[in-house]
Design a protein around this motif. Structure first.
Motif, PDB file in Angstrom:
ATOM      1  N   GLY A  22      49.519  47.111  52.044  1.00  0.00           N
ATOM      2  CA  GLY A  22      48.339  47.302  51.138  1.00  0.00           C
ATOM      3  C   GLY A  22      48.687  46.035  50.340  1.00  0.00           C
ATOM      4  N   SER A  23      49.846  45.570  50.067  1.00  0.00           N
ATOM      5  CA  SER A  23      50.120  44.275  49.085  1.00  0.00           C
ATOM      6  C   SER A  23      49.640  43.242  49.946  1.00  0.00           C
ATOM      7  N   ALA A  24      49.888  43.248  51.184  1.00  0.00           N
ATOM      8  CA  ALA A  24      49.613  41.954  52.210  1.00  0.00           C
ATOM      9  C   ALA A  24      48.105  42.012  52.215  1.00  0.00           C
ATOM     10  N   VAL A  25      47.545  42.901  52.696  1.00  0.00           N
ATOM     11  CA  VAL A  25      45.990  42.738  53.004  1.00  0.00           C
ATOM     12  C   VAL A  25      45.145  43.013  51.502  1.00  0.00           C
ATOM     13  N   GLY A  26      44.598  41.782  51.150  1.00  0.00           N
ATOM     14  CA  GLY A  26      43.665  41.681  50.135  1.00  0.00           C
ATOM     15  C   GLY A  26      42.608  40.896  50.160  1.00  0.00           C
ATOM     16  N   LEU A  27      42.034  40.451  49.098  1.00  0.00           N
ATOM     17  CA  LEU A  27      41.065  39.449  49.078  1.00  0.00           C
ATOM     18  C   LEU A  27      41.429  38.100  50.004  1.00  0.00           C
ATOM     19  N   GLY A  28      42.660  37.895  49.981  1.00  0.00           N
ATOM     20  CA  GLY A  28      42.987  36.575  50.740  1.00  0.00           C
ATOM     21  C   GLY A  28      42.549  36.881  52.237  1.00  0.00           C
ATOM     22  N   ASN A  29      42.754  38.177  52.755  1.00  0.00           N
ATOM     23  CA  ASN A  29      42.572  38.229  54.201  1.00  0.00           C
ATOM     24  C   ASN A  29      40.732  38.543  54.370  1.00  0.00           C
ATOM     25  N   ILE A  30      40.182  39.092  53.666  1.00  0.00           N
ATOM     26  CA  ILE A  30      38.822  39.429  53.762  1.00  0.00           C
ATOM     27  C   ILE A  30      37.930  38.240  53.639  1.00  0.00           C
ATOM     28  N   PHE A 106      43.861  35.679  37.885  1.00  0.00           N
ATOM     29  CA  PHE A 106      42.512  35.483  38.437  1.00  0.00           C
ATOM     30  C   PHE A 106      42.174  36.565  39.439  1.00  0.00           C
ATOM     31  N   TYR A 107      43.040  36.937  39.938  1.00  0.00           N
ATOM     32  CA  TYR A 107      42.755  38.077  40.900  1.00  0.00           C
ATOM     33  C   TYR A 107      42.114  39.068  40.266  1.00  0.00           C
ATOM     34  N   THR A 108      42.265  39.676  39.199  1.00  0.00           N
ATOM     35  CA  THR A 108      41.399  40.551  38.697  1.00  0.00           C
ATOM     36  C   THR A 108      40.269  40.144  38.027  1.00  0.00           C
ATOM     37  N   PHE A 227      51.523  32.404  53.328  1.00  0.00           N
ATOM     38  CA  PHE A 227      52.300  32.535  52.068  1.00  0.00           C
ATOM     39  C   PHE A 227      51.392  33.611  51.458  1.00  0.00           C
ATOM     40  N   PHE A 228      50.183  33.251  50.914  1.00  0.00           N
ATOM     41  CA  PHE A 228      49.469  34.163  50.028  1.00  0.00           C
ATOM     42  C   PHE A 228      48.989  35.530  50.567  1.00  0.00           C
ATOM     43  N   SER A 229      48.605  35.496  51.904  1.00  0.00           N
ATOM     44  CA  SER A 229      48.361  36.657  52.715  1.00  0.00           C
ATOM     45  C   SER A 229      49.381  37.565  52.863  1.00  0.00           C
ATOM     46  N   MET A 230      50.600  36.953  53.101  1.00  0.00           N
ATOM     47  CA  MET A 230      51.558  37.878  53.496  1.00  0.00           C
ATOM     48  C   MET A 230      52.356  38.515  52.165  1.00  0.00           C
ATOM     49  N   SER A 231      51.993  37.778  51.148  1.00  0.00           N
ATOM     50  CA  SER A 231      52.364  38.322  49.633  1.00  0.00           C
ATOM     51  C   SER A 231      53.780  37.604  49.637  1.00  0.00           C
ATOM     52  N   LEU A 232      54.049  36.292  50.250  1.00  0.00           N
ATOM     53  CA  LEU A 232      55.470  35.877  50.018  1.00  0.00           C
ATOM     54  C   LEU A 232      55.878  34.913  48.964  1.00  0.00           C
ATOM     55  N   GLY A 233      56.927  34.656  48.699  1.00  0.00           N
ATOM     56  CA  GLY A 233      57.488  33.550  47.798  1.00  0.00           C
ATOM     57  C   GLY A 233      57.451  34.069  46.136  1.00  0.00           C
ATOM     58  N   MET A 234      57.064  35.229  45.668  1.00  0.00           N
ATOM     59  CA  MET A 234      57.068  35.545  44.319  1.00  0.00           C
ATOM     60  C   MET A 234      57.741  36.729  44.163  1.00  0.00           C
ATOM     61  N   GLY A 235      58.425  37.214  44.842  1.00  0.00           N
ATOM     62  CA  GLY A 235      59.120  38.540  44.636  1.00  0.00           C
ATOM     63  C   GLY A 235      58.554  39.930  44.747  1.00  0.00           C
ATOM     64  N   ALA A 236      57.236  39.922  45.436  1.00  0.00           N
ATOM     65  CA  ALA A 236      56.514  41.291  45.496  1.00  0.00           C
ATOM     66  C   ALA A 236      57.445  42.089  46.586  1.00  0.00           C
ATOM     67  N   LEU A 237      57.695  41.307  47.507  1.00  0.00           N
ATOM     68  CA  LEU A 237      58.559  42.044  48.754  1.00  0.00           C
ATOM     69  C   LEU A 237      59.771  42.342  48.541  1.00  0.00           C
ATOM     70  N   LEU A 324      48.778  46.102  42.761  1.00  0.00           N
ATOM     71  CA  LEU A 324      49.645  47.024  42.706  1.00  0.00           C
ATOM     72  C   LEU A 324      51.085  46.143  42.652  1.00  0.00           C
ATOM     73  N   SER A 325      50.992  45.744  43.807  1.00  0.00           N
ATOM     74  CA  SER A 325      52.420  44.865  44.063  1.00  0.00           C
ATOM     75  C   SER A 325      52.710  43.714  43.087  1.00  0.00           C
ATOM     76  N   LEU A 326      51.739  43.206  42.757  1.00  0.00           N
ATOM     77  CA  LEU A 326      51.952  42.125  41.727  1.00  0.00           C
ATOM     78  C   LEU A 326      52.076  42.911  40.435  1.00  0.00           C
ATOM     79  N   PHE A 327      51.589  44.107  39.925  1.00  0.00           N
ATOM     80  CA  PHE A 327      52.018  44.722  38.688  1.00  0.00           C
ATOM     81  C   PHE A 327      53.541  44.926  38.857  1.00  0.00           C
ATOM     82  N   LEU A 389      54.058  27.542  42.635  1.00  0.00           N
ATOM     83  CA  LEU A 389      54.995  28.603  42.330  1.00  0.00           C
ATOM     84  C   LEU A 389      55.381  29.341  43.603  1.00  0.00           C
ATOM     85  N   MET A 390      54.306  29.787  44.605  1.00  0.00           N
ATOM     86  CA  MET A 390      54.612  30.514  45.660  1.00  0.00           C
ATOM     87  C   MET A 390      55.619  29.665  46.487  1.00  0.00           C
ATOM     88  N   THR A 391      55.261  28.612  47.123  1.00  0.00           N
ATOM     89  CA  THR A 391      56.002  27.592  47.887  1.00  0.00           C
ATOM     90  C   THR A 391      57.199  27.237  47.514  1.00  0.00           C
TER      91      THR A 391
END
Ligand code: PFF
Length: 450
Positions: A22-30, A106-108, A227-237, A324-327, A389-391
């Motif tokens: 759910g975290s990974a699949v998002g607007l980035g994928n679609i 900006f995601y919201t 990075f963006f799609s797999m929600s990497l580099g910012m602590g979500a996982l 949800l994962s960002l929050f 920041l993510m990289t």
């Protein structure tokens, strides 16, 4: 003595997978992935993308899960704990919390557009309109003062509603309902798209590799997208990892999450390109394709009302479970490090994100002068988070795990105390220690040169 409260955890393996996918699949994928694939050589981009997912994305996902589960803390606490007092490292965690907050802003805004589009689909707004009219309507909506903010507020509210309930009863419970729904919608739309006359042209566009298009730019775009799609580099996982039970296998979990994420991106391409080609529309980049072109196409099909509606519901769900994962990154930090109650942490992060998101939304107005570094606030936030920041976060995370955390700690988490993944251990450790830092650093630097 402060009383130690038991940490909330995911209750089941399927719950972890649902939440992390759910975290990974998002607007980035679609909408982002299909457009990037289209621009960067179709099938050739896909091969590079999958290569990076396997070589870097998965080891990085495992790294974040290892750090989270070992420390049992939020991203800031995780680096504090595992750095055993060494100064500086927790900064990576702080950067993650900041990055999560900034992405949310900006995601919201985009998530708000998806809700607006659901509303427009329900009232049959798209019916009988041509592309210019739909585009005009979209621009008018963005330029309104209150309406986009209202949808943003609704989106933040539904996210906060789940977050406040906690991990097992909130994120996990809702992800277990939302992700299967998302999968069903994806499959229905894929089948529909593939049945359109001329669909094959779209498939060719997406899958036919044009290797002459592979250059440095494609590599960089693919890495950023991974990075963006797999929600990497910012602590979500890291955060989600800290809620994974000690019995679960972190490697197979990462494999399932990473592959599902890639699969959904491909399915999104299979929805978009055959439909676009079938109606003689050239696939162009970004929001316009998803928010304007697709409703146009759907409304020319039989059953278009239904397909348009479920497509935007799909986007809302995808955005929702990612948010949800960002929050959770922010809320876990506020509750564990600053000792706020979960309720207060949720309220503060929601209100904070909403206030900054007002700037992001307003910066898109035609007459707006809200800019940072020469970009609209909206684009600026997007660029700062994904390009810097993510990289950077990803780079320091693998350096931390490879060079600072005790090897024994890594091995214990990776193998569940010597029970699983023994053979993969060496190769993952090599990637985390040497290959990933070098590859990310090289790509990061060239990103700025290009
Ligand atoms: N992976 C999400 C997407 O593809 O839309 C975006 C995202 C979610 C990035 C959560 C980072 C994150 F922590």
């Amino acid at each position: 003595m402060a009383e130690k409260k038991k940490r909330d955890h995911f209750g089941s393996k399927i719950g972890i997978i649902a939440a992390a996918v759910g975290s990974a699949v998002g607007l980035g994928n679609i909408y982002r992935f299909p457009c990037m694939a289209g621009e960067n050589g179709g099938g050739a981009f896909l091969i590079v993308y999958i290569g990076i997912v396997l070589a870097l994305g998965l080891p990085m996902m495992v790294s974040e899960f290892v750090i989270g589960r070992r420390s049992q803390r939020n991203p800031v606490g995780a680096f504090k704990t595992l750095a055993s007092g060494a100064k500086g490292w927790p900064l990576i965690g702080y950067m993650g919390v900041l990055c999560g907050f900034l992405i949310l802003t900006f995601y919201t805004t985009v998530a708000g557009w998806t809700i607006e589009s659901v509303y427009k689909s329900i009232i049959n707004y798209y019916q009988g309109k041509n592309l210019a009219e739909i585009e005009q309507g979209f621009n008018d909506s963005i330029n309104m003062t209150f309406r986009p903010l209202l949808w943003q507020a609704v989106f933040i509210f539904i996210s906060a509603f789940v977050i406040v309930k906690g991990i097992e009863k909130g994120i996990e419970k809702y992800s277990k309902i939302l992700m299967p729904t998302l999968t069903v919608i994806l499959i229905i739309l894929c089948v529909k798209s593939l049945m359109l006359p001329g669909a094959f042209e779209g498939m060719k566009f997406l899958f036919k590799p044009d290797f002459s298009k592979i250059d440095g730019h494609v590599l960089i775009s693919a890495l950023g997208q991974v990075f963006f799609s797999m929600s990497l580099g910012m602590g979500a996982l890291i955060t989600y990892g800290s809620y994974i039970s000690k019995k679960d296998n972190l490697v197979t979990t990462s494999l399932m999450v990473g592959l599902s994420d890639t699969f959904v991106a491909i399915l999104a391409g299979i929805i978009i390109f055959p439909a676009a080609f079938s109606f003689g529309i050239r696939p162009e980049a970004g929001p316009s394709l998803a928010f304007n072109t697709l409703p146009l196409i759907f409304n020319q099909m039989k059953g278009g009302y239904f397909f348009c509606l479920i497509f935007f519901i799909l986007l809302v769900i995808a955005a929702w479970t990612s948010a949800l994962s960002l929050f959770e990154v922010i809320v876990s930090y506020l509750t564990e490090e600053l000792k706020l109650s979960r309720r207060k942490a949720t309220i503060y992060s929601s209100v904070g994100a909403f206030i900054i998101s007002i700037l992001a939304a307003m910066s898109l107005h035609n007459d707006s002068s809200l800019t940072i570094f020469g970009f609209t606030v909206f684009d600026g936030l997007d660029k700062i988070t994904s390009m810097v920041l993510m990289t950077l976060g990803g780079l320091f995370t693998v350096i931390f795990l490879g060079w600072k955390v005790k090897k024994q700690d890594f091995e214990d988490e990776f193998t569940n105390g010597g029970i699983v993944n023994m053979r993969l251990k060496k190769i993952f450790y090599f990637i985390i220690k040497y290959l990933a830092p070098v590859a990310i650093a090289v790509i990061m630097v060239s990103q700025f040169i290009i």
